[in-house]
Motif scaffolding. Structure first.
Motif, PDB file in Angstrom:
ATOM      1  N   LYS A 162       0.827  -1.209   0.000  1.00  0.00           N
ATOM      2  CA  LYS A 162       0.000   0.000   0.000  1.00  0.00           C
ATOM      3  C   LYS A 162       0.861   1.259   0.000  1.00  0.00           C
ATOM      4  O   LYS A 162       0.522   2.252  -0.650  1.00  0.00           O
ATOM      5  CB  LYS A 162      -0.923  -0.013   1.212  1.00  0.00           C
ATOM      6  CG  LYS A 162      -1.889   1.159   1.261  1.00  0.00           C
ATOM      7  CD  LYS A 162      -2.786   1.086   2.491  1.00  0.00           C
ATOM      8  CE  LYS A 162      -3.721   2.287   2.548  1.00  0.00           C
ATOM      9  NZ  LYS A 162      -4.585   2.241   3.756  1.00  0.00           N
ATOM     10  N   GLU A 163       1.986   1.224   0.730  1.00  0.00           N
ATOM     11  CA  GLU A 163       2.879   2.383   0.783  1.00  0.00           C
ATOM     12  C   GLU A 163       3.412   2.730  -0.600  1.00  0.00           C
ATOM     13  O   GLU A 163       3.557   3.904  -0.945  1.00  0.00           O
ATOM     14  CB  GLU A 163       4.048   2.105   1.730  1.00  0.00           C
ATOM     15  CG  GLU A 163       3.674   2.066   3.196  1.00  0.00           C
ATOM     16  CD  GLU A 163       4.848   1.705   4.073  1.00  0.00           C
ATOM     17  OE1 GLU A 163       4.936   2.242   5.181  1.00  0.00           O
ATOM     18  OE2 GLU A 163       5.693   0.878   3.649  1.00  0.00           O
ATOM     19  N   ARG A 164       3.739   1.723  -1.379  1.00  0.00           N
ATOM     20  CA  ARG A 164       4.262   1.957  -2.736  1.00  0.00           C
ATOM     21  C   ARG A 164       3.201   2.632  -3.612  1.00  0.00           C
ATOM     22  O   ARG A 164       3.502   3.565  -4.357  1.00  0.00           O
ATOM     23  CB  ARG A 164       4.734   0.647  -3.360  1.00  0.00           C
ATOM     24  CG  ARG A 164       5.969   0.084  -2.670  1.00  0.00           C
ATOM     25  CD  ARG A 164       6.536  -1.114  -3.405  1.00  0.00           C
ATOM     26  NE  ARG A 164       7.724  -1.584  -2.722  1.00  0.00           N
ATOM     27  CZ  ARG A 164       8.975  -1.218  -3.017  1.00  0.00           C
ATOM     28  NH1 ARG A 164       9.177  -0.369  -4.006  1.00  0.00           N
ATOM     29  NH2 ARG A 164       9.991  -1.692  -2.340  1.00  0.00           N
ATOM     30  N   ILE A 165       1.977   2.143  -3.506  1.00  0.00           N
ATOM     31  CA  ILE A 165       0.897   2.726  -4.298  1.00  0.00           C
ATOM     32  C   ILE A 165       0.667   4.183  -3.895  1.00  0.00           C
ATOM     33  O   ILE A 165       0.470   5.065  -4.749  1.00  0.00           O
ATOM     34  CB  ILE A 165      -0.407   1.920  -4.129  1.00  0.00           C
ATOM     35  CG1 ILE A 165      -0.184   0.448  -4.498  1.00  0.00           C
ATOM     36  CG2 ILE A 165      -1.520   2.525  -4.979  1.00  0.00           C
ATOM     37  CD1 ILE A 165       0.362   0.205  -5.878  1.00  0.00           C
ATOM     38  N   GLU A 166       0.698   4.452  -2.592  1.00  0.00           N
ATOM     39  CA  GLU A 166       0.473   5.816  -2.104  1.00  0.00           C
ATOM     40  C   GLU A 166       1.538   6.775  -2.624  1.00  0.00           C
ATOM     41  O   GLU A 166       1.240   7.910  -3.001  1.00  0.00           O
ATOM     42  CB  GLU A 166       0.442   5.828  -0.570  1.00  0.00           C
ATOM     43  CG  GLU A 166      -0.839   5.283   0.029  1.00  0.00           C
ATOM     44  CD  GLU A 166      -2.078   6.008  -0.471  1.00  0.00           C
ATOM     45  OE1 GLU A 166      -2.081   7.258  -0.455  1.00  0.00           O
ATOM     46  OE2 GLU A 166      -3.037   5.330  -0.898  1.00  0.00           O
ATOM     47  N   THR A 167       2.805   6.329  -2.634  1.00  0.00           N
ATOM     48  CA  THR A 167       3.885   7.183  -3.139  1.00  0.00           C
ATOM     49  C   THR A 167       3.670   7.522  -4.610  1.00  0.00           C
ATOM     50  O   THR A 167       3.866   8.666  -5.035  1.00  0.00           O
ATOM     51  CB  THR A 167       5.249   6.499  -2.940  1.00  0.00           C
ATOM     52  OG1 THR A 167       5.458   6.283  -1.541  1.00  0.00           O
ATOM     53  CG2 THR A 167       6.384   7.358  -3.477  1.00  0.00           C
ATOM     54  N   ILE A 168       3.248   6.539  -5.393  1.00  0.00           N
ATOM     55  CA  ILE A 168       2.972   6.769  -6.814  1.00  0.00           C
ATOM     56  C   ILE A 168       1.847   7.796  -6.977  1.00  0.00           C
ATOM     57  O   ILE A 168       1.940   8.728  -7.787  1.00  0.00           O
ATOM     58  CB  ILE A 168       2.604   5.439  -7.504  1.00  0.00           C
ATOM     59  CG1 ILE A 168       3.844   4.550  -7.618  1.00  0.00           C
ATOM     60  CG2 ILE A 168       1.979   5.685  -8.882  1.00  0.00           C
ATOM     61  CD1 ILE A 168       3.551   3.133  -8.058  1.00  0.00           C
ATOM     62  N   LYS A 169       0.794   7.654  -6.191  1.00  0.00           N
ATOM     63  CA  LYS A 169      -0.338   8.581  -6.286  1.00  0.00           C
ATOM     64  C   LYS A 169       0.065   9.998  -5.885  1.00  0.00           C
ATOM     65  O   LYS A 169      -0.368  10.977  -6.506  1.00  0.00           O
ATOM     66  CB  LYS A 169      -1.485   8.077  -5.420  1.00  0.00           C
ATOM     67  CG  LYS A 169      -2.168   6.826  -5.978  1.00  0.00           C
ATOM     68  CD  LYS A 169      -3.307   6.377  -5.082  1.00  0.00           C
ATOM     69  CE  LYS A 169      -4.028   5.176  -5.685  1.00  0.00           C
ATOM     70  NZ  LYS A 169      -5.129   4.687  -4.805  1.00  0.00           N
ATOM     71  N   ILE A 170       0.895  10.118  -4.862  1.00  0.00           N
ATOM     72  CA  ILE A 170       1.347  11.446  -4.435  1.00  0.00           C
ATOM     73  C   ILE A 170       2.205  12.084  -5.524  1.00  0.00           C
ATOM     74  O   ILE A 170       2.062  13.274  -5.831  1.00  0.00           O
ATOM     75  CB  ILE A 170       2.126  11.360  -3.110  1.00  0.00           C
ATOM     76  CG1 ILE A 170       1.208  10.906  -1.973  1.00  0.00           C
ATOM     77  CG2 ILE A 170       2.741  12.715  -2.754  1.00  0.00           C
ATOM     78  CD1 ILE A 170       1.943  10.557  -0.693  1.00  0.00           C
ATOM     79  N   ALA A 171       3.108  11.298  -6.107  1.00  0.00           N
ATOM     80  CA  ALA A 171       3.960  11.825  -7.176  1.00  0.00           C
ATOM     81  C   ALA A 171       3.117  12.356  -8.328  1.00  0.00           C
ATOM     82  O   ALA A 171       3.391  13.435  -8.880  1.00  0.00           O
ATOM     83  CB  ALA A 171       4.922  10.750  -7.662  1.00  0.00           C
ATOM     84  N   LYS A 172       2.089  11.620  -8.700  1.00  0.00           N
ATOM     85  CA  LYS A 172       1.201  12.085  -9.772  1.00  0.00           C
ATOM     86  C   LYS A 172       0.437  13.342  -9.349  1.00  0.00           C
ATOM     87  O   LYS A 172       0.200  14.233 -10.165  1.00  0.00           O
ATOM     88  CB  LYS A 172       0.222  10.967 -10.161  1.00  0.00           C
ATOM     89  CG  LYS A 172       0.874   9.810 -10.913  1.00  0.00           C
ATOM     90  CD  LYS A 172      -0.136   8.744 -11.306  1.00  0.00           C
ATOM     91  CE  LYS A 172      -1.078   9.223 -12.386  1.00  0.00           C
ATOM     92  NZ  LYS A 172      -0.411   9.446 -13.679  1.00  0.00           N
ATOM     93  N   SER A 173       0.083  13.430  -8.081  1.00  0.00           N
ATOM     94  CA  SER A 173      -0.718  14.561  -7.610  1.00  0.00           C
ATOM     95  C   SER A 173       0.061  15.877  -7.642  1.00  0.00           C
ATOM     96  O   SER A 173      -0.540  16.948  -7.730  1.00  0.00           O
ATOM     97  CB  SER A 173      -1.236  14.302  -6.194  1.00  0.00           C
ATOM     98  OG  SER A 173      -0.208  14.437  -5.223  1.00  0.00           O
ATOM     99  N   VAL A 174       1.404  15.810  -7.574  1.00  0.00           N
ATOM    100  CA  VAL A 174       2.193  17.051  -7.636  1.00  0.00           C
ATOM    101  C   VAL A 174       2.593  17.390  -9.069  1.00  0.00           C
ATOM    102  O   VAL A 174       3.286  18.381  -9.307  1.00  0.00           O
ATOM    103  CB  VAL A 174       3.452  16.979  -6.737  1.00  0.00           C
ATOM    104  CG1 VAL A 174       3.085  16.684  -5.302  1.00  0.00           C
ATOM    105  CG2 VAL A 174       4.468  15.969  -7.268  1.00  0.00           C
ATOM    106  N   GLY A 175       2.160  16.559 -10.025  1.00  0.00           N
ATOM    107  CA  GLY A 175       2.414  16.857 -11.435  1.00  0.00           C
ATOM    108  C   GLY A 175       3.612  16.155 -12.034  1.00  0.00           C
ATOM    109  O   GLY A 175       4.040  16.484 -13.148  1.00  0.00           O
ATOM    110  N   LEU A 176       4.158  15.180 -11.320  1.00  0.00           N
ATOM    111  CA  LEU A 176       5.287  14.422 -11.855  1.00  0.00           C
ATOM    112  C   LEU A 176       4.800  13.265 -12.720  1.00  0.00           C
ATOM    113  O   LEU A 176       3.767  12.654 -12.427  1.00  0.00           O
ATOM    114  CB  LEU A 176       6.138  13.852 -10.715  1.00  0.00           C
ATOM    115  CG  LEU A 176       6.984  14.850  -9.921  1.00  0.00           C
ATOM    116  CD1 LEU A 176       7.464  14.208  -8.623  1.00  0.00           C
ATOM    117  CD2 LEU A 176       8.171  15.321 -10.753  1.00  0.00           C
TER     118      LEU A 176
END
Length: 302
Positions: A162-176
């Motif tokens: 779950k932590e890995r998925i959350e990091t991916i979602k956060i990265a996308k949320s900042v525009g990366l």
């Protein structure tokens, strides 16, 4: 299910479909990237495939975060060898705030002095850190899911999926943009590979590196029998068919498994690769990889 039909298709039919989708969805663009092992070893995670875990005795190099000057010089070298993306990679589950600021500083310097796209693989980071990296000039964040959700606990126990998925979602949320894939040949099933591709599609990642396990002495997987070349080719084709227009990149293990037949991976749908070596494993010579690039482009023209 469509995925079951893919697994049962004859290999030649699978390759035809994958190559056609590659032609239609991504064309003849071949993305080359290269990485710097900017902080090595001293990792308290227990990923069974990794030489940098402090839980195993592998003889991997150990050093703290490299200085800004070293990172800048590495970016210049990567540009010189023909890569269009430079990735800064650090060991460990996450970074300290001080390390994040140092990498942001290095990224800003590279952005101003080297005409290259910037990527980073820095582990689990929060919104603030990823936003700082984006503002410094980072364009793509790399964070592998490694394998399927079901198989993951058999490979890593010190962090959860779950932590890995959350990091991916956060990265996308900042525009990366996000680069995320995994490793095949660790003992996973075909369904695990399909499930991994389907999840990456759902997450809408931009680039998918497919690594092939290189058993490293001292790790729990050191005696793992390698998968066959044909199984690796089949996996690449399935990923292309499922992921359509994403970059599918052949990474670690391609030299060992494919030998002189690496071009097959690019007939199976791949359209990117790492050059210049990996974290703790040397790759082929730059000259050999450039010959391969020329051969791939010749094959695609025909």
């Amino acid at each position: 299910m469509v995925e079951e039909k893919l697994l049962n298709l004859p290999l030649i039919e699978l390759l035809k479909r994958a190559n056609k989708i590659r032609e239609d969805c991504v064309g003849k663009k071949l993305e080359l990237c290269s990485i710097l092992n900017a902080k090595s070893g001293i990792c308290n995670q227990d990923c069974k495939f990794c030489a940098q875990s402090s839980k195993y005795k592998t003889g991997a190099p150990i050093y703290p975060l490299k200085e800004k000057k070293e990172i800048l010089e590495a970016a210049k070298r990567v540009l010189d060898i023909g890569a269009e993306r430079f990735g800064i990679v650090t060991s460990g589950k996450t970074l300290t705030n001080d390390e994040v600021y140092k990498i942001c500083d290095a990224i800003s310097q590279i952005k101003n002095k080297v005409k290259i796209k910037l990527c980073a693989s820095l582990g689990k980071l929060d919104f603030k850190s990823l936003k700082l990296l984006k503002e410094a000039g980072l364009s793509r964040y790399h964070h592998n899911i490694e394998t399927s959700k079901k198989f993951y606990p058999r490979i890593v126990t010190t962090s959860n999926f779950k932590e890995r998925i959350e990091t991916i979602k956060i990265a996308k949320s900042v525009g990366l943009e996000v680069c995320s894939g995994g490793i095949i040949g660790m003992g996973e099933s075909w369904q695990d590979r399909v499930d991994m591709a389907l999840l990456l599609k759902k997450l809408d990642v931009d680039s998918v590196p497919i690594n092939i396990l290189v058993p490293i002495k001292g790790t729990p997987l050191e005696n793992k029998e390698p998968i066959s070349c044909l199984d690796a080719i089949k996996t690449i084709a399935i990923f292309r068919i499922i992921l359509k227009d994403k970059i599918i990149k052949i990474a670690a293990g391609r030299e060992t498994l494919f030998g002189d037949f690496q071009g097959l991976g690019f007939l199976a749908g791949a359209n990117g690769m790492l050059i210049g070596g990996y974290l703790t494993i040397k790759g082929r010579s730059i000259e050999a990889d450039h010959r391969l690039v020329a051969e791939i482009k010749r094959i695609w023209r025909n």
